[in-house]
Design a protein around this motif. Sequence first.
Motif, mmCIF file in Angstrom:
data_model
loop_
_atom_site.group_PDB
_atom_site.id
_atom_site.type_symbol
_atom_site.label_atom_id
_atom_site.label_comp_id
_atom_site.label_asym_id
_atom_site.label_seq_id
_atom_site.Cartn_x
_atom_site.Cartn_y
_atom_site.Cartn_z
ATOM 1 N N ARG A 60 0.574 -1.198 0.208
ATOM 2 C CA ARG A 60 0.000 0.048 0.108
ATOM 3 C C ARG A 60 0.844 1.140 0.058
ATOM 4 O O ARG A 60 0.365 2.364 -0.555
ATOM 5 C CB ARG A 60 -1.053 -0.059 1.164
ATOM 6 N N PHE A 61 2.066 1.231 0.640
ATOM 7 C CA PHE A 61 2.785 2.437 0.633
ATOM 8 C C PHE A 61 3.927 2.400 -0.215
ATOM 9 O O PHE A 61 4.364 3.516 -0.557
ATOM 10 C CB PHE A 61 3.258 2.963 2.175
ATOM 11 N N GLU A 62 4.559 1.279 -0.673
ATOM 12 C CA GLU A 62 5.478 1.466 -1.490
ATOM 13 C C GLU A 62 5.623 2.305 -2.913
ATOM 14 O O GLU A 62 6.268 2.883 -3.215
ATOM 15 C CB GLU A 62 6.001 0.259 -1.672
ATOM 16 N N PRO A 63 4.115 2.065 -3.525
ATOM 17 C CA PRO A 63 4.003 2.775 -4.743
ATOM 18 C C PRO A 63 3.977 4.439 -4.571
ATOM 19 O O PRO A 63 4.561 5.014 -5.465
ATOM 20 C CB PRO A 63 2.782 2.264 -5.371
ATOM 21 N N TYR A 64 3.400 4.686 -3.441
ATOM 22 C CA TYR A 64 3.436 6.191 -3.062
ATOM 23 C C TYR A 64 5.006 6.853 -2.990
ATOM 24 O O TYR A 64 5.249 7.613 -3.419
ATOM 25 C CB TYR A 64 2.505 6.399 -1.881
ATOM 26 N N ALA A 118 -2.478 3.500 -4.408
ATOM 27 C CA ALA A 118 -1.421 2.723 -4.614
ATOM 28 C C ALA A 118 -2.022 2.307 -6.017
ATOM 29 O O ALA A 118 -1.041 2.055 -6.878
ATOM 30 C CB ALA A 118 -1.233 1.796 -3.646
ATOM 31 N N LEU A 119 -3.153 1.892 -6.426
ATOM 32 C CA LEU A 119 -3.619 1.349 -7.413
ATOM 33 C C LEU A 119 -3.647 2.447 -8.682
ATOM 34 O O LEU A 119 -2.882 2.189 -9.817
ATOM 35 C CB LEU A 119 -4.944 0.661 -7.523
ATOM 36 N N ARG A 120 -4.144 3.528 -8.252
ATOM 37 C CA ARG A 120 -3.760 4.624 -9.228
ATOM 38 C C ARG A 120 -2.693 4.869 -9.471
ATOM 39 O O ARG A 120 -2.327 4.932 -11.008
ATOM 40 C CB ARG A 120 -4.592 5.797 -8.758
ATOM 41 N N ILE A 121 -1.843 5.118 -8.837
ATOM 42 C CA ILE A 121 -0.321 5.550 -9.033
ATOM 43 C C ILE A 121 0.405 4.387 -9.664
ATOM 44 O O ILE A 121 1.318 4.671 -10.919
ATOM 45 C CB ILE A 121 0.636 5.816 -7.731
ATOM 46 N N ALA A 122 0.210 2.906 -9.531
ATOM 47 C CA ALA A 122 0.810 1.989 -10.048
ATOM 48 C C ALA A 122 0.373 1.947 -11.432
ATOM 49 O O ALA A 122 1.142 1.630 -12.287
ATOM 50 C CB ALA A 122 0.554 0.534 -9.288
ATOM 51 N N ALA A 123 -0.930 1.926 -11.635
ATOM 52 C CA ALA A 123 -1.422 2.078 -12.936
ATOM 53 C C ALA A 123 -0.864 2.869 -13.996
ATOM 54 O O ALA A 123 -0.607 2.653 -15.121
ATOM 55 C CB ALA A 123 -2.937 1.907 -13.125
ATOM 56 N N PRO A 139 12.772 -4.223 -9.861
ATOM 57 C CA PRO A 139 13.662 -5.151 -9.122
ATOM 58 C C PRO A 139 13.026 -6.113 -7.970
ATOM 59 O O PRO A 139 13.500 -6.883 -7.535
ATOM 60 C CB PRO A 139 14.884 -4.833 -8.773
ATOM 61 N N MET A 140 11.847 -5.462 -7.490
ATOM 62 C CA MET A 140 11.328 -5.794 -6.310
ATOM 63 C C MET A 140 10.169 -6.750 -6.667
ATOM 64 O O MET A 140 9.328 -7.600 -5.764
ATOM 65 C CB MET A 140 10.599 -4.669 -5.486
ATOM 66 N N ALA A 141 10.055 -7.114 -7.752
ATOM 67 C CA ALA A 141 8.737 -7.803 -8.216
ATOM 68 C C ALA A 141 7.470 -7.461 -7.744
ATOM 69 O O ALA A 141 6.625 -8.259 -7.379
ATOM 70 C CB ALA A 141 9.229 -9.390 -8.101
ATOM 71 N N LEU A 142 7.457 -6.297 -7.758
ATOM 72 C CA LEU A 142 6.089 -5.247 -7.142
ATOM 73 C C LEU A 142 5.353 -5.175 -8.314
ATOM 74 O O LEU A 142 5.439 -4.801 -9.336
ATOM 75 C CB LEU A 142 6.572 -4.102 -6.528
ATOM 76 N N ASP A 143 4.035 -5.716 -8.147
ATOM 77 C CA ASP A 143 2.920 -5.713 -9.145
ATOM 78 C C ASP A 143 1.618 -5.381 -8.300
ATOM 79 O O ASP A 143 0.779 -6.211 -8.205
ATOM 80 C CB ASP A 143 2.783 -6.900 -9.847
#
Length: 276
Positions: A9-13, A246-251, A260-264
Amino acid sequence: MDARQLWLRFEPYHDVTYFTPESRAATDALGCKGGWMGYFGMRAAPLGAASPELVEAVFYNFAPRMVRRALPDAWEVATPAEFLRARLEGVDGALRRLLGEGGVDAPEVAEAASLAREAALAAPPGGRPLAAANRALDWPEQPHLALWHACTILREARGDGHVAALVAAGIGPCQALALYAREHSLDPAYMRAARGWTVEEWEEVADLPGDLPSVEEATDRAAAAPWEALGETGTTRFVELMTPLALRIAAANEAMRVNPMALDPVRELAVPGWNT
């Protein structure tokens, strides 16, 4: 909810700090020679004019040669204070684009910022140099930037704990990447390039054993204090507020496609009825 789900939840921000056009423009304006000089300058700036040796130690998984291509030269380009101003400028521009002017001013962002600040201030600074250095900085006044600052402290606190777990497990920097790539089916060539290791260095450690699941469990345990302090009600509300952000930013952030974090987050956090 487990610590990884909270991290999602906080990593993408937090990640808009480095991997957006606004971030690159801000460090280019300082005179940085390439994006990686900007990255190392901005991330290390809370530590002051840190030496390459210090950054190699606390960032952990970057090859020394990659760090030394940026440091200490970055401190000749700009002071740590100037890097801190540039990163806040880049973050502000990126969040305004990704969330929209109405998005950054939404009451939900202010509420999330208040909860995140409470959690971040409950993260123990002992043994966590990057978290402690960021915590010592002044808090931004605007809620969307205060939320980013809290997410940065939480992110670096988790990262510091992860490094400690790797060291305790006897897993070296390049070895950790090789294990992670194998476990998450990530391209070794991409991972080497992303952190500056050579083929020869990678092959020396690629077959070494290592219990990454135990490291992740230790990392999660070390990252639990902020959420225990926030309590179940506060943590649940934080998740409710941060998931759509998080979803909006990631998209919308291209850096979230491959990393490299395999973050999706789009895949891992998708909820029924959500759209961008």
